[in-house]
Design a protein around this motif. Sequence first.
Motif, mmCIF file in Angstrom:
data_model
loop_
_atom_site.group_PDB
_atom_site.id
_atom_site.type_symbol
_atom_site.label_atom_id
_atom_site.label_comp_id
_atom_site.label_asym_id
_atom_site.label_seq_id
_atom_site.Cartn_x
_atom_site.Cartn_y
_atom_site.Cartn_z
ATOM 1 N N ALA A 1 4.636 -16.212 2.486
ATOM 2 C CA ALA A 1 3.601 -16.075 1.455
ATOM 3 C C ALA A 1 3.126 -14.634 1.295
ATOM 4 N N ILE A 2 3.499 -13.743 2.209
ATOM 5 C CA ILE A 2 3.066 -12.346 2.109
ATOM 6 C C ILE A 2 3.697 -11.711 0.872
ATOM 7 N N ARG A 3 2.842 -11.153 0.031
ATOM 8 C CA ARG A 3 3.294 -10.528 -1.219
ATOM 9 C C ARG A 3 3.142 -9.016 -1.207
ATOM 10 N N LEU A 4 2.300 -8.519 -0.291
ATOM 11 C CA LEU A 4 2.000 -7.089 -0.256
ATOM 12 C C LEU A 4 1.869 -6.643 1.189
ATOM 13 N N VAL A 5 2.514 -5.525 1.515
ATOM 14 C CA VAL A 5 2.371 -4.887 2.817
ATOM 15 C C VAL A 5 1.716 -3.533 2.596
ATOM 16 N N VAL A 6 0.629 -3.279 3.321
ATOM 17 C CA VAL A 6 -0.036 -1.977 3.302
ATOM 18 C C VAL A 6 0.191 -1.405 4.690
ATOM 19 N N LEU B 1 0.059 3.671 3.341
ATOM 20 C CA LEU B 1 -1.289 4.236 3.428
ATOM 21 C C LEU B 1 -1.265 5.164 4.631
ATOM 22 N N THR B 2 -1.249 6.471 4.378
ATOM 23 C CA THR B 2 -0.914 7.419 5.432
ATOM 24 C C THR B 2 -1.584 8.770 5.213
ATOM 25 N N THR B 3 -1.593 9.576 6.239
ATOM 26 C CA THR B 3 -2.048 10.958 6.102
ATOM 27 C C THR B 3 -0.900 11.853 5.632
ATOM 28 N N GLU B 4 0.311 11.330 5.659
ATOM 29 C CA GLU B 4 1.502 12.099 5.277
ATOM 30 C C GLU B 4 1.601 12.240 3.766
ATOM 31 N N ASN B 5 1.838 13.456 3.311
ATOM 32 C CA ASN B 5 2.061 13.702 1.891
ATOM 33 C C ASN B 5 3.318 14.543 1.702
ATOM 34 N N ASN B 6 4.248 14.368 2.614
ATOM 35 C CA ASN B 6 5.501 15.099 2.646
ATOM 36 C C ASN B 6 6.476 14.523 1.615
ATOM 37 N N SER B 7 7.012 15.369 0.749
ATOM 38 C CA SER B 7 7.890 14.890 -0.328
ATOM 39 C C SER B 7 9.170 14.252 0.215
ATOM 40 N N LEU B 8 9.685 14.745 1.344
ATOM 41 C CA LEU B 8 10.890 14.134 1.914
ATOM 42 C C LEU B 8 10.614 12.718 2.403
ATOM 43 N N LEU B 9 9.462 12.514 3.034
ATOM 44 C CA LEU B 9 9.089 11.157 3.471
ATOM 45 C C LEU B 9 8.875 10.243 2.274
ATOM 46 N N ARG B 10 8.246 10.777 1.247
ATOM 47 C CA ARG B 10 8.021 9.968 0.043
ATOM 48 C C ARG B 10 9.344 9.561 -0.594
ATOM 49 N N HIS C 1 -1.660 -13.314 1.943
ATOM 50 C CA HIS C 1 -1.186 -12.592 0.765
ATOM 51 C C HIS C 1 -0.775 -11.180 1.135
ATOM 52 N N VAL C 2 -1.557 -10.577 2.065
ATOM 53 C CA VAL C 2 -1.400 -9.160 2.394
ATOM 54 C C VAL C 2 -1.215 -9.009 3.898
ATOM 55 N N LEU C 3 -0.318 -8.107 4.266
ATOM 56 C CA LEU C 3 -0.116 -7.729 5.659
ATOM 57 C C LEU C 3 -0.503 -6.263 5.793
ATOM 58 N N VAL C 4 -1.455 -5.975 6.675
ATOM 59 C CA VAL C 4 -1.884 -4.602 6.940
ATOM 60 C C VAL C 4 -1.277 -4.186 8.270
ATOM 61 N N VAL C 5 -0.485 -3.097 8.252
ATOM 62 C CA VAL C 5 0.226 -2.634 9.443
ATOM 63 C C VAL C 5 -0.232 -1.215 9.763
ATOM 64 N N ASP C 6 -0.879 -1.064 10.916
ATOM 65 C CA ASP C 6 -1.341 0.267 11.324
ATOM 66 C C ASP C 6 -1.591 0.241 12.819
ATOM 67 N N ASP C 7 -1.161 1.289 13.516
ATOM 68 C CA ASP C 7 -1.386 1.351 14.970
ATOM 69 C C ASP C 7 -2.828 1.724 15.306
ATOM 70 N N GLY D 1 4.407 2.151 -3.507
ATOM 71 C CA GLY D 1 3.318 3.091 -3.716
ATOM 72 C C GLY D 1 3.025 3.892 -2.464
ATOM 73 N N TRP D 2 2.326 4.985 -2.656
ATOM 74 C CA TRP D 2 2.014 5.917 -1.565
ATOM 75 C C TRP D 2 0.576 6.359 -1.723
ATOM 76 N N ILE D 3 -0.281 5.978 -0.783
ATOM 77 C CA ILE D 3 -1.698 6.336 -0.833
ATOM 78 C C ILE D 3 -1.990 7.238 0.357
ATOM 79 N N VAL D 4 -2.550 8.407 0.076
ATOM 80 C CA VAL D 4 -2.919 9.326 1.148
ATOM 81 C C VAL D 4 -4.328 8.977 1.613
#
Length: 123
Positions: free
Chosen positions: A46-51, A82-91, A3-9, A101-104
């Motif tokens: 089947a993936i419906r959500l990527v975080v 889901l990031t540490t970035e809260n830069n308005s240009l990136l958003r 259902h969900v794919l979590v992508v993070d290095d 969505g954007w979660i800090v």
Amino acid sequence: MAHVLVVDDSSVARDVVAGFLTRNGFDVATANDGREGLAALRGDPAIRLVVSDVNMPNMDGITMAEKVRAELGNQKVRIVMLTTENNSLLRERGKAAGVSGWIVKPFRGDAVLAPFRAYCGLV
């Protein structure tokens, strides 16, 4: 089929998010960067959500989102950064790429359970 794919290095961040979602009833797949994430989306309809994190080697999260929309033509999957970035240009770039969505960080799982369940049709 996930259902969900979590992508993070970061393996720690990836494991925390994936573990929390698994414990709460989601089928979860993981990827180390945007390139692997894109491949996972190609292979699992089947993936419906990527975080996803934003800053990753090989392919960042926003570029991955752009490719999901443009190359895969997938307009249905929800993509949440889901990031540490809260830069308005990136958003803004994320929004233009179809990011839902954007979660800090840090990740607060309980706050996202209801919307994530809705995104995955688990309500």
